[in-house]
Design an enzyme around this catalytic site. Structure first.
Site, PDB file in Angstrom:
ATOM      1  N   HIS A 136      -5.128   2.083   7.247  1.00 57.40           N
ATOM      2  CA  HIS A 136      -3.733   2.555   7.393  1.00 57.40           C
ATOM      3  C   HIS A 136      -3.440   3.651   6.354  1.00 57.40           C
ATOM      4  CE1 HIS A 136       0.753   1.612   7.968  1.00 57.40           C
ATOM      5  NE2 HIS A 136       0.737   2.386   6.907  1.00 57.40           N
ATOM      6  N   GLU A 137      -3.874   3.416   5.102  1.00 59.09           N
ATOM      7  CA  GLU A 137      -3.583   4.388   4.035  1.00 59.09           C
ATOM      8  C   GLU A 137      -4.441   5.649   4.168  1.00 59.09           C
ATOM      9  OE1 GLU A 137      -0.925   3.943   2.480  1.00 59.09           O
ATOM     10  OE2 GLU A 137      -0.675   1.822   2.953  1.00 59.09           O
ATOM     11  N   CYS A 178       5.181  -0.037   7.584  1.00 58.01           N
ATOM     12  CA  CYS A 178       4.953   1.124   6.737  1.00 58.01           C
ATOM     13  C   CYS A 178       6.239   1.432   5.973  1.00 58.01           C
ATOM     14  CB  CYS A 178       4.576   2.320   7.620  1.00 58.01           C
ATOM     15  SG  CYS A 178       4.215   3.815   6.697  1.00 58.01           S
ATOM     16  N   LEU A 179       6.110   1.716   4.674  1.00 52.66           N
ATOM     17  CA  LEU A 179       7.308   2.016   3.867  1.00 52.66           C
ATOM     18  C   LEU A 179       7.997   3.295   4.345  1.00 52.66           C
ATOM     19  CD1 LEU A 179       6.016   1.088   0.290  1.00 52.66           C
ATOM     20  CD2 LEU A 179       7.593  -0.221   1.730  1.00 52.66           C
ATOM     21  N   GLN A 235       3.390   9.824   0.798  1.00 54.35           N
ATOM     22  CA  GLN A 235       4.632   9.088   1.085  1.00 54.35           C
ATOM     23  C   GLN A 235       5.707   9.327   0.019  1.00 54.35           C
ATOM     24  OE1 GLN A 235       2.360   5.292   2.111  1.00 54.35           O
ATOM     25  NE2 GLN A 235       4.203   5.122   3.337  1.00 54.35           N
ATOM     26  N   GLY A 272       0.836  -1.195   0.000  1.00 54.13           N
ATOM     27  CA  GLY A 272       0.000   0.000   0.000  1.00 54.13           C
ATOM     28  C   GLY A 272       0.872   1.247   0.000  1.00 54.13           C
ATOM     29  N   HIS A 274      -2.861   7.887   6.444  1.00 56.15           N
ATOM     30  CA  HIS A 274      -1.758   8.650   5.839  1.00 56.15           C
ATOM     31  C   HIS A 274      -2.250   9.955   5.229  1.00 56.15           C
ATOM     32  CE1 HIS A 274       1.986   6.468   6.129  1.00 56.15           C
ATOM     33  NE2 HIS A 274       1.470   5.344   5.662  1.00 56.15           N
TER      34      HIS A 274
HETATM   35 NI    NI Z   1       2.196   3.378   5.746  1.00 55.81          NI
END
Ligand code: NI
Length: 171
Positions: free
Chosen positions: A136-137, A94-95, A51, A46, A140
């Site tokens: 989660h996204e 998370c990236l 990000q 995701g 963000h």
């Molecule tokens: Ni994330």
């Protein structure tokens, strides 16, 4: 298409509230292409536009496990319209906080309203991993990170670790 840099904790842009998309045009499609290329390379399941430093309400997911069997999903202007009182726990990562994982409790099922890449409106009820990833996204694009749900002690520790690492890169 291009792979973009993924911004990492403690980058302040991760706390921005992203702007809604008014027109889905060529720029948005190009952004989505870049996001997929960036996410697949990472690799991750995701990614939110913020990000890669773009404060727009664009989310992509691909929960397919097998290599070469991509199931890309795009969610524009996504918002949660209903959440179950029943909760479920997943170990999240998370990236933007690489190689850090913690168990997070969230509503087990949610209804999500969004536009697809053709601008068509959808409202869908999701559960399981998809429900967790979408929440989660969506967090963000609202400037929220999964570490906001863990204990303050653990959160302070991970923020400190990433702040030190970022300083080292600057030096
Ligand atoms: Ni994330």
């Amino acid at each position: 298409m291009a792979v973009r840099d993924i911004i990492k904790l403690p980058d302040k842009r991760l706390r921005l509230v992203s702007e809604p998309i008014k027109h889905i045009d060529g720029d948005i499609r190009a952004l989505v292409d870049d996001m997929f290329e960036t996410m697949y390379k990472a690799p991750g399941i995701g990614l939110a536009a913020i990000q890669i430093g773009i404060p727009k309400r664009v989310i992509i997911l691909d929960l397919s496990k097998k290599e070469g069997d991509h199931k890309p999903q795009v969610f524009i202007n996504a918002e949660v319209t209903w959440a179950s009182s029943e909760k479920s726990k997943y170990e999240e990562g998370c990236l933007s906080i690489p190689e850090y994982y913690e168990e997070v409790e969230r509503p087990a099922e949610v209804k999500v309203k969004y536009l697809d890449l053709d601008g068509k409106a959808h409202e869908t009820e999701v559960k399981g991993l998809l429900a967790t990833c979408l929440q989660h996204e969506i967090d963000h694009i609202n400037g929220v990170l999964f570490i906001d749900y863990i204990s303050k002690l653990k959160r302070d520790r991970v923020i400190k670790k990433f702040s030190k690492a970022a300083k080292k890169v600057e030096e």
